[in-house]
Write an enzyme that holds these catalytic residues in place. Structure first.
Site, PDB file in Angstrom:
ATOM      1  N   LYS A 180      29.442  54.422  39.745  1.00 34.37           N
ATOM      2  CA  LYS A 180      29.356  53.775  40.249  1.00 34.37           C
ATOM      3  C   LYS A 180      29.651  54.097  41.513  1.00 34.37           C
ATOM      4  CE  LYS A 180      27.578  50.032  41.658  1.00 34.37           C
ATOM      5  NZ  LYS A 180      26.923  50.419  43.261  1.00 34.37           N
ATOM      6  N   GLU A 255      39.324  44.279  36.813  1.00 34.39           N
ATOM      7  CA  GLU A 255      39.937  44.294  37.807  1.00 34.39           C
ATOM      8  C   GLU A 255      39.645  43.824  39.041  1.00 34.39           C
ATOM      9  OE1 GLU A 255      43.272  46.564  36.046  1.00 34.39           O
ATOM     10  OE2 GLU A 255      43.706  44.925  37.675  1.00 34.39           O
ATOM     11  N   CYS A 289      42.736  42.542  47.414  1.00 30.25           N
ATOM     12  CA  CYS A 289      42.509  42.310  46.326  1.00 30.25           C
ATOM     13  C   CYS A 289      43.586  41.408  46.711  1.00 30.25           C
ATOM     14  CB  CYS A 289      42.264  42.976  45.196  1.00 30.25           C
ATOM     15  SG  CYS A 289      42.883  44.168  44.691  1.00 30.25           S
ATOM     16  N   GLU A 390      38.628  32.971  47.317  1.00 30.13           N
ATOM     17  CA  GLU A 390      39.222  34.534  48.214  1.00 30.13           C
ATOM     18  C   GLU A 390      38.119  34.665  48.886  1.00 30.13           C
ATOM     19  OE1 GLU A 390      37.539  38.080  45.778  1.00 30.13           O
ATOM     20  OE2 GLU A 390      39.496  38.577  46.345  1.00 30.13           O
TER      21      GLU A 390
HETATM   22  P1  TAP Z   1      31.246  43.053  43.735  1.00 33.87           P
HETATM   23  O1  TAP Z   1      29.633  42.794  44.703  1.00 33.87           O
HETATM   24  O2  TAP Z   1      31.614  42.290  42.764  1.00 33.87           O
HETATM   25  O3  TAP Z   1      30.906  44.784  43.525  1.00 33.87           O
HETATM   26  C1  TAP Z   1      31.400  45.357  43.338  1.00 33.87           C
HETATM   27  C2  TAP Z   1      31.253  46.235  42.643  1.00 33.87           C
HETATM   28  O4  TAP Z   1      29.790  46.278  41.306  1.00 33.87           O
HETATM   29  C3  TAP Z   1      30.201  47.437  43.492  1.00 33.87           C
HETATM   30  O5  TAP Z   1      30.190  48.613  42.843  1.00 33.87           O
HETATM   31  C4  TAP Z   1      28.646  46.146  43.299  1.00 33.87           C
HETATM   32  O6  TAP Z   1      27.344  47.379  43.720  1.00 33.87           O
HETATM   33  C5  TAP Z   1      29.047  46.276  41.261  1.00 33.87           C
HETATM   34  N1  TAP Z   1      27.614  45.775  40.835  1.00 33.87           N
HETATM   35  C6  TAP Z   1      27.222  44.206  41.708  1.00 33.87           C
HETATM   36  N2  TAP Z   1      26.116  43.735  41.667  1.00 33.87           N
HETATM   37  C7  TAP Z   1      26.650  44.381  40.025  1.00 33.87           C
HETATM   38  C8  TAP Z   1      25.751  43.856  38.797  1.00 33.87           C
HETATM   39  N3  TAP Z   1      25.159  42.910  38.629  1.00 33.87           N
HETATM   40  N4  TAP Z   1      26.120  44.775  37.379  1.00 33.87           N
HETATM   41  C9  TAP Z   1      27.739  46.003  37.258  1.00 33.87           C
HETATM   42  N5  TAP Z   1      28.082  45.869  38.821  1.00 33.87           N
HETATM   43  C10 TAP Z   1      27.685  45.531  39.557  1.00 33.87           C
HETATM   44  O7  TAP Z   1      32.472  43.391  44.718  1.00 33.87           O
HETATM   45  P2  TAP Z   1      32.835  43.959  46.125  1.00 33.87           P
HETATM   46  O8  TAP Z   1      32.288  42.455  47.090  1.00 33.87           O
HETATM   47  O9  TAP Z   1      32.442  45.377  46.584  1.00 33.87           O
HETATM   48  O10 TAP Z   1      34.453  43.945  46.169  1.00 33.87           O
HETATM   49  C11 TAP Z   1      35.521  42.786  46.562  1.00 33.87           C
HETATM   50  C12 TAP Z   1      35.606  42.228  45.212  1.00 33.87           C
HETATM   51  O11 TAP Z   1      36.484  43.176  44.264  1.00 33.87           O
HETATM   52  C13 TAP Z   1      36.949  41.085  45.787  1.00 33.87           C
HETATM   53  O12 TAP Z   1      36.693  40.118  45.150  1.00 33.87           O
HETATM   54  C14 TAP Z   1      37.731  42.180  44.951  1.00 33.87           C
HETATM   55  O13 TAP Z   1      39.282  41.335  44.993  1.00 33.87           O
HETATM   56  C15 TAP Z   1      37.449  43.045  43.781  1.00 33.87           C
HETATM   57  N6  TAP Z   1      38.355  43.635  44.173  1.00 33.87           N
HETATM   58  C16 TAP Z   1      39.575  43.528  43.072  1.00 33.87           C
HETATM   59  C17 TAP Z   1      40.464  44.654  43.160  1.00 33.87           C
HETATM   60  C18 TAP Z   1      41.620  44.681  42.310  1.00 33.87           C
HETATM   61  S1  TAP Z   1      42.830  45.966  41.825  1.00 33.87           S
HETATM   62  N7  TAP Z   1      41.598  43.495  41.654  1.00 33.87           N
HETATM   63  C19 TAP Z   1      40.850  45.358  43.790  1.00 33.87           C
HETATM   64  C20 TAP Z   1      39.176  46.100  45.298  1.00 33.87           C
HETATM   65  C21 TAP Z   1      38.554  44.792  44.722  1.00 33.87           C
HETATM   66  P3  TAP Z   1      27.290  47.940  45.003  1.00 33.87           P
HETATM   67  O14 TAP Z   1      27.774  46.751  45.550  1.00 33.87           O
HETATM   68  O15 TAP Z   1      26.622  48.732  45.745  1.00 33.87           O
HETATM   69  O16 TAP Z   1      26.326  46.413  45.262  1.00 33.87           O
END
Ligand code: TAP
Length: 486
Positions: A180, A255, A289, A390
């Site tokens: 996904k 992650e 991240c 963050e």
């Molecule tokens: P999230 O809001 O956590 O979303 C990540 C993924 O999880 C998306 O595909 C999201 O779907 C999905 N998701 C949302 N609610 C969920 C649930 N209840 N159950 C399962 N999956 C669910 O993060 P983001 O805003 O996309 O990304 C930013 C975050 O990612 C930051 O905190 C960043 O630090 C972290 N990040 C970490 C890394 C590493 S390697 N540590 C790398 C990149 C990013 P939808 O958004 O499509 O609804």
């Protein structure tokens, strides 16, 4: 190169070897100008369950888990070759979808190709063991096997690369997948599945479900038919996945977020430390991240560092990622932009000094997009929200320290433990300090380079498990002992 999309793409999900639509769709926009670049289906819980069943059947009854490592290696090489042929198309679409610079997107596609080739290679390495037991009539060995059905959930900041970091090792190890992508950035995911479709992977081996995390991600995490979830995203959602995964005690790899320190000692090469201090946070407009979002500078050079840093930050040209003059691209979505602006207001309200930036950019044709000026805060204290949480945007804090001990204490004064950097020309001191930083990814006199060979992941609330290297392959494998009476 054009700076806008020409045709709107109609994306579909991919389940059991077929393209699948949904009743509801959502527009995907270019964050640099809010033009619609694609429409994507919003799959339902039932459709997600069908994808899980397809992966389950393909794993339990299909030929995939009996393919040889060499056959899977060949498939990964074939995917890499096709990606390479379409590098410019993928990089352009990634820029239009995410808002990042074309050069950054191009590097992401190159790293994705390298990742497929790395796992195509490493899966052919000897990976079993024999061991000694107190019985000469027994031959004992360890073999690695796929975990089964792997749920892969990724964020929007590196839409293609974060996906490949999971898809390549998961398929190399012989798992079937339900994947996904983030709903705001599904375009290169769809294009990748065009490649998988062309390569005729057995039905059900690779499934992609487009739509909302709260429905699709949640269904994958809760399902008793999924054997593991590999998730990259925010710490809060990661916590929820851990809870949901408890149902069938599925394996998890998380992650998560970071608030990484970048420590600059007085004996560092100041220009180098300023360069990497800027690159550390403004790469990807801070939506990375491992961003070095907390710069800690030794008191004797603090004023000089801040002066040079702010001067350079003010020269960063913000704009559309496809414009070759741009140094920093757009924020991925309006919601993310508003969240960042909210943090900036909190920083001001809690008493930090705003040295530069701190606002949405709307001049010079940027008014239709989501752009924020590079933002620098000083006079911050460790209890401020902008130091603790963050922000995931182009906002950095610069704090002062006097001794090595204080630098380490401030660096570790966080719930996160993803990354960290040290700048010093005293090699022994740099090593002494970096070894005390409680984080999984660290650099000395450098910031951000990422090697497919090296483990990527965090301590503390930055996650569980490691991506990349042999470590990620192991995440997607079970370990079995076999004892043979001779
Ligand atoms: P999230 O809001 O956590 O979303 C990540 C993924 O999880 C998306 O595909 C999201 O779907 C999905 N998701 C949302 N609610 C969920 C649930 N209840 N159950 C399962 N999956 C669910 O993060 P983001 O805003 O996309 O990304 C930013 C975050 O990612 C930051 O905190 C960043 O630090 C972290 N990040 C970490 C890394 C590493 S390697 N540590 C790398 C990149 C990013 P939808 O958004 O499509 O609804």
């Amino acid at each position: 190169m054009t700076t806008t999309a020409t045709d709107v793409l109609y994306l579909k999900s991919y389940v059991n070897g077929e393209w699948v639509e949904a009743e509801n769709t959502v527009n995907v926009i270019n964050p640099a100008n809010q033009e619609v670049i694609a429409t994507a289906p919003r799959m339902t819980k039932e459709q997600t369950e069908e994808a899980i069943q397809a992966a389950r059947t393909a794993f339990d009854e299909g030929e995939w888990k009996n393919t040889t490592a060499k056959e899977r290696s060949n498939i990964l090489h074939a995917i890499a070759n096709k990606l390479e042929e379409r590098l410019e198309e993928f990089a352009t679409l990634e820029t239009l979808d995410n808002g990042k610079l074309y050069a950054e997107a191009e590097a992401d596609v190159q790293d994705s190709i390298a990742c497929f080739r790395y796992y195509a290679g490493i899966i052919l390495h000897p990976d079993g063991e024999t061991y000694h037991v107190p019985d000469n009539n027994v031959q004992a060995m360890v073999v690695k096997e796929p975990v089964g059905v792997a749920g892969l959930i990724v964020p929007w900041n590196f839409p293609l690369l974060m996906s490949i970091w999971k898809i390549a090792p998961a398929l190399a190890a012989g798992n079937t997948i339900v994947y996904k992508p983030a709903e705001v950035t599904p375009v290169t995911a769809f294009k990748l599945f065009e490649i998988l479709h062309e390569l005729n992977l057995p039905k059900g081996v690779a499934n992609m479900v487009l739509g909302q995390g709260s429905i699709i991600g949640q269904t994958i995490s809760e399902s008793n038919d999924v054997d593991m979830v590999s998730f990259t995203g925010s710490t809060d959602v990661g916590r929820g996945i851990m809870r949901a995964a408890a149902g069938n005690l599925k394996k998890i790899s998380l992650e998560l977020g970071g608030k990484s320190p970048n420590i600059v000692f007085a004996d560092a090469d100041l220009e180098v430390a300023v360069d990497y201090g800027l690159f550390g946070i403004f790469l990807g407009a801070g939506q990375v991240c491992s961003s070095g979002s907390r710069i800690l500078v030794q008191d004797t050079i603090y004023d000089d560092y801040v002066k040079r840093y702010v001067e350079r930050a003010e020269k960063i040209k913000v704009g559309p990622g496809l414009d070759p003059e741009t140094n920093m691209g757009a924020i991925v979505s309006e919601a993310q932009m508003n969240s960042i602006l909210g943090y900036i207001e909190k920083g001001k309200a809690e008493g930090a000094t705003l040295k530069t930036g701190g606002y949405r950019l709307t001049d010079n044709g940027l008014d239709k997009g989501f752009f924020i000026a590079p933002t620098v805060f000083t006079d911050v204290t460790s209890d401020m929200t902008i130091v603790r949480e963050e922000i995931f945007g182009p906002v950095v804090t610069i704090q002062k320290f006097s001794t090595e001990e204080e630098a380490v204490r401030l660096a570790n004064d966080t719930d996160f433990g993803l990354a960290g950097g040290v700048f010093s020309n005293d090699g022994a001191k740099a090593l002494r300090v970096i070894k005390q930083v409680r984080a999984g990814i660290t650099w000395v006199n450098d910031y951000h380079p990422t090697y497919v060979e090296a483990p990527w992941g965090g301590y503390k609330q930055s996650g569980i498990g490691r991506s990349l290297g042999k470590y990620s392959l192991e995440e997607f494998q079970e370990v079995k002992q076999i004892n043979i009476r001779l």
